[in-house]
Design a protein around this motif. Structure first.
Motif, PDB file in Angstrom:
ATOM      1  N   GLU A   7      93.770  88.759  -9.010  1.00  0.00           N
ATOM      2  CA  GLU A   7      94.144  88.827 -10.423  1.00  0.00           C
ATOM      3  C   GLU A   7      94.365  87.440 -11.002  1.00  0.00           C
ATOM      4  O   GLU A   7      93.927  87.131 -12.118  1.00  0.00           O
ATOM      5  CB  GLU A   7      95.419  89.660 -10.579  1.00  0.00           C
ATOM      6  CG  GLU A   7      95.879  89.837 -12.024  1.00  0.00           C
ATOM      7  CD  GLU A   7      94.872  90.597 -12.880  1.00  0.00           C
ATOM      8  OE1 GLU A   7      94.867  90.381 -14.106  1.00  0.00           O
ATOM      9  OE2 GLU A   7      94.080  91.389 -12.324  1.00  0.00           O
ATOM     10  N   GLN A   9      93.053  84.642  -9.959  1.00  0.00           N
ATOM     11  CA  GLN A   9      91.762  83.946 -10.042  1.00  0.00           C
ATOM     12  C   GLN A   9      90.930  84.452 -11.207  1.00  0.00           C
ATOM     13  O   GLN A   9      90.251  83.683 -11.876  1.00  0.00           O
ATOM     14  CB  GLN A   9      91.009  84.108  -8.717  1.00  0.00           C
ATOM     15  CG  GLN A   9      91.638  83.321  -7.577  1.00  0.00           C
ATOM     16  CD  GLN A   9      91.131  83.751  -6.210  1.00  0.00           C
ATOM     17  OE1 GLN A   9      90.496  84.808  -6.058  1.00  0.00           O
ATOM     18  NE2 GLN A   9      91.423  82.950  -5.190  1.00  0.00           N
ATOM     19  N   ARG A  10      91.003  85.754 -11.487  1.00  0.00           N
ATOM     20  CA  ARG A  10      90.293  86.297 -12.653  1.00  0.00           C
ATOM     21  C   ARG A  10      90.858  85.720 -13.949  1.00  0.00           C
ATOM     22  O   ARG A  10      90.118  85.402 -14.884  1.00  0.00           O
ATOM     23  CB  ARG A  10      90.368  87.818 -12.665  1.00  0.00           C
ATOM     24  CG  ARG A  10      89.406  88.485 -11.691  1.00  0.00           C
ATOM     25  CD  ARG A  10      89.236  89.962 -12.007  1.00  0.00           C
ATOM     26  NE  ARG A  10      90.471  90.705 -11.793  1.00  0.00           N
ATOM     27  CZ  ARG A  10      90.821  91.244 -10.623  1.00  0.00           C
ATOM     28  NH1 ARG A  10      90.013  91.104  -9.575  1.00  0.00           N
ATOM     29  NH2 ARG A  10      91.945  91.902 -10.499  1.00  0.00           N
ATOM     30  N   LEU A  11      92.170  85.582 -14.001  1.00  0.00           N
ATOM     31  CA  LEU A  11      92.802  85.009 -15.192  1.00  0.00           C
ATOM     32  C   LEU A  11      92.383  83.547 -15.368  1.00  0.00           C
ATOM     33  O   LEU A  11      92.157  83.087 -16.490  1.00  0.00           O
ATOM     34  CB  LEU A  11      94.324  85.120 -15.086  1.00  0.00           C
ATOM     35  CG  LEU A  11      94.904  86.527 -15.228  1.00  0.00           C
ATOM     36  CD1 LEU A  11      96.405  86.519 -14.929  1.00  0.00           C
ATOM     37  CD2 LEU A  11      94.652  87.084 -16.629  1.00  0.00           C
ATOM     38  N   LYS A  13      89.540  82.238 -14.345  1.00  0.00           N
ATOM     39  CA  LYS A  13      88.149  82.271 -14.803  1.00  0.00           C
ATOM     40  C   LYS A  13      88.071  82.570 -16.299  1.00  0.00           C
ATOM     41  O   LYS A  13      87.335  81.899 -17.041  1.00  0.00           O
ATOM     42  CB  LYS A  13      87.368  83.306 -13.998  1.00  0.00           C
ATOM     43  CG  LYS A  13      85.903  83.451 -14.430  1.00  0.00           C
ATOM     44  CD  LYS A  13      85.160  84.392 -13.517  1.00  0.00           C
ATOM     45  CE  LYS A  13      83.769  84.697 -14.058  1.00  0.00           C
ATOM     46  NZ  LYS A  13      82.969  83.487 -14.289  1.00  0.00           N
ATOM     47  N   GLU A  14      88.826  83.551 -16.743  1.00  0.00           N
ATOM     48  CA  GLU A  14      88.820  83.894 -18.164  1.00  0.00           C
ATOM     49  C   GLU A  14      89.336  82.738 -19.008  1.00  0.00           C
ATOM     50  O   GLU A  14      88.825  82.464 -20.100  1.00  0.00           O
ATOM     51  CB  GLU A  14      89.672  85.145 -18.400  1.00  0.00           C
ATOM     52  CG  GLU A  14      89.071  86.419 -17.818  1.00  0.00           C
ATOM     53  CD  GLU A  14      90.027  87.598 -17.895  1.00  0.00           C
ATOM     54  OE1 GLU A  14      91.134  87.428 -18.479  1.00  0.00           O
ATOM     55  OE2 GLU A  14      89.697  88.678 -17.368  1.00  0.00           O
ATOM     56  N   SER A  15      90.344  82.047 -18.486  1.00  0.00           N
ATOM     57  CA  SER A  15      90.948  80.942 -19.226  1.00  0.00           C
ATOM     58  C   SER A  15      89.977  79.782 -19.406  1.00  0.00           C
ATOM     59  O   SER A  15      89.772  79.288 -20.526  1.00  0.00           O
ATOM     60  CB  SER A  15      92.206  80.454 -18.496  1.00  0.00           C
ATOM     61  OG  SER A  15      92.743  79.301 -19.113  1.00  0.00           O
ATOM     62  N   ASP A  17      86.676  79.783 -18.933  1.00  0.00           N
ATOM     63  CA  ASP A  17      85.486  80.226 -19.668  1.00  0.00           C
ATOM     64  C   ASP A  17      85.770  80.283 -21.168  1.00  0.00           C
ATOM     65  O   ASP A  17      84.940  79.881 -21.988  1.00  0.00           O
ATOM     66  CB  ASP A  17      85.032  81.605 -19.177  1.00  0.00           C
ATOM     67  CG  ASP A  17      84.323  81.556 -17.837  1.00  0.00           C
ATOM     68  OD1 ASP A  17      83.927  80.442 -17.417  1.00  0.00           O
ATOM     69  OD2 ASP A  17      84.160  82.607 -17.195  1.00  0.00           O
ATOM     70  N   GLY A  18      86.956  80.776 -21.517  1.00  0.00           N
ATOM     71  CA  GLY A  18      87.329  80.865 -22.927  1.00  0.00           C
ATOM     72  C   GLY A  18      87.476  79.507 -23.576  1.00  0.00           C
ATOM     73  O   GLY A  18      87.015  79.287 -24.709  1.00  0.00           O
ATOM     74  N   ASP A  22      84.867  78.034 -26.601  1.00  0.00           N
ATOM     75  CA  ASP A  22      85.346  77.615 -27.916  1.00  0.00           C
ATOM     76  C   ASP A  22      85.060  76.143 -28.209  1.00  0.00           C
ATOM     77  O   ASP A  22      84.813  75.773 -29.356  1.00  0.00           O
ATOM     78  CB  ASP A  22      86.867  77.848 -28.023  1.00  0.00           C
ATOM     79  CG  ASP A  22      87.221  79.329 -28.019  1.00  0.00           C
ATOM     80  OD1 ASP A  22      86.331  80.134 -28.354  1.00  0.00           O
ATOM     81  OD2 ASP A  22      88.366  79.662 -27.669  1.00  0.00           O
ATOM     82  N   GLN A  50      95.774  72.930 -19.983  1.00  0.00           N
ATOM     83  CA  GLN A  50      95.622  74.226 -19.319  1.00  0.00           C
ATOM     84  C   GLN A  50      95.901  74.164 -17.826  1.00  0.00           C
ATOM     85  O   GLN A  50      95.799  75.169 -17.129  1.00  0.00           O
ATOM     86  CB  GLN A  50      94.212  74.772 -19.561  1.00  0.00           C
ATOM     87  CG  GLN A  50      93.972  75.208 -21.000  1.00  0.00           C
ATOM     88  CD  GLN A  50      93.074  76.428 -21.093  1.00  0.00           C
ATOM     89  OE1 GLN A  50      92.596  76.958 -20.100  1.00  0.00           O
ATOM     90  NE2 GLN A  50      92.845  76.883 -22.308  1.00  0.00           N
ATOM     91  N   ALA A  77      82.204  77.127 -14.085  1.00  0.00           N
ATOM     92  CA  ALA A  77      82.352  77.127 -15.542  1.00  0.00           C
ATOM     93  C   ALA A  77      81.884  75.803 -16.138  1.00  0.00           C
ATOM     94  O   ALA A  77      81.220  75.775 -17.186  1.00  0.00           O
ATOM     95  CB  ALA A  77      83.817  77.381 -15.915  1.00  0.00           C
TER      96      ALA A  77
END
Length: 381
Positions: A7, A9-11, A13-15, A17-18, A22, A50, A77
């Motif tokens: 979980e 690591q997924r967060l 990745k999302e962070s 990538d996001g 942007d 971050q 990423a």
């Protein structure tokens, strides 16, 4: 074996990538490349905010204590976005030397600056005739009192033009290709006797050729044993290769997506060329090559924790071989399927191919690592 991300690591990745979605489209990248030194200080600050610059460092040093998987996620990423900021040179390479070989004083002096984004590094290792052999070192470090005097030349030092501190390999004793007698030294980039000649590289990054003339550093400049630094250099170099494999996977992934999207919209004879079966087969072959590279990148990432240095080196070399073969195929097919537009500076796909080509030749090309695998007896007993 479970290859799913946790979980956390997924967060992550999302962070990342996001953030890059942007702040790092192709037009933004071109603007960043025109800034002094060839990359964006503002974007580097966002990476620091971050916590991405502090990921691999121990919590006692102010970092997050993350491992190789987290570095793989970030590097993928960065590869997708064609990021030009010096994450590899500073966080992976310099951070690796400090984590694995740095004294408590060296860590306290340098790691906080990496984490908050105020310090970047360059790894001055490549010499005129050394090719990919890390032990081929002519640059010398001679004792002077408690300190050292460094003389020599280094070439294609990534981020060498901007780095505040250089990590320099130098010979303290022995002959040019001896595997002992090599030290690793922290050298301020503005030290007396350091001359830098910066230039852009083919893939949009920046590097420098650096000359060291009677450069004096203190006893505290040596990282680890100044007469037996090769094992440390090899370990950090393998971690950098693992990171490069992950970056290549990210770049190949995006190259495939860009290519598939292009053949869906490019029309010939009144229909989209993506409807032609031969081109669909090429895209399928590109996907297979990408997934082969992805699996070997994951294998190398797991191998970074191997206790046996020989096993780790063989795994990393094997990954670099497969990734090198895959990136060449994916890159060439991407250009081919784009046609003439793929050769222009305005087309994003050509920049992916340039970066992939540079990755293949960084810290050992495919042939070099195939020889390493062969000399090591292969991956299977």
């Amino acid at each position: 074996m479970d290859f799913d991300l946790s979980e956390e690591q997924r967060l992550l990745k999302e962070s990342v990538d996001g953030l890059l979605a942007d702040a790092y489209d192709f037009d933004a990248r071109k603007k960043y490349m025109k800034e002094k030194g060839g990359w964006s200080k503002a974007l580097w600050g966002k990476l620091a905010e971050q916590g991405l610059l502090g990921l691999p460092f121990a919590e006692t040093d102010g970092g997050f204590g993350a491992g190789a998987v987290e570095t793989m996620i970030v590097m993928e990423a960065l590869g997708k976005a064609l990021v030009v900021e010096p994450y590899l040179a500073t966080v992976v390479v310099a951070g690796g030397f400090l984590r694995h070989g740095g004294s408590a004083e060296q860590k306290a002096k340098h790691i906080p600056g990496i984490i908050d984004g105020s310090k970047t590094f360059g790894f001055a290792q490549l010499e005129k005739n050394s090719r990919y052999d890390l032990f081929d070192v002519v640059t010398t470090a001679k004792k002077k009192g408690d300190g050292w005097v460094i003389d020599g030349e280094k070439f294609v030092v990534l981020n060498g033009e901007n780095a505040q501190t250089l990590i320099v390999t130098a010979r303290t004793k022995g002959g040019q290709r001896d595997k002992t007698g090599i030290g690793v030294f922290l050298v301020p980039a503005d030290a007396k006797g350091v001359t830098r000649k910066g230039y852009p590289t083919q893939d949009g990054l920046h590097a420098a050729d650096i000359t060291f003339t009677n450069v004096e550093v203190g006893a505290d400049a040596a990282i680890g044993d100044p007469e037996n630094g090769l094992p440390l250099i090899e370990r950090v170099a393998d971690e950098a290769r693992i990171a490069l494999c992950a970056e290549a996977v990210g770049a190949m992934d995006e190259s495939l997506k860009e290519t598939v999207e292009y053949i869906k919209t490019r029309k010939q004879f009144g229909v989209a060329i993506g409807s032609f079966q031969s081109l669909q087969h090429r895209a399928a072959d590109m996907f297979v090559a990408l997934e082969q590279a992805r699996s070997m990148s994951m294998f190398a990432t797991m191998a970074s924790d191997f206790d046996d240095a020989k096993e780790r080196a063989s795994a990393v070399a094997a990954a670099k071989v497969q990734v090198g073969k895959s990136l060449k195929f994916v890159g060439q097919q991407s250009i081919q399927l784009h046609g003439g537009i793929g050769m222009t500076m305005e087309a994003k796909i050509g920049h992916y191919f340039k970066r992939l080509t540079m990755i293949e030749n960084t810290l050992g090309d495919t042939d070099y690592h195939l020889r390493r695998v062969s000399e090591g007896g292969g991956l299977l007993a």
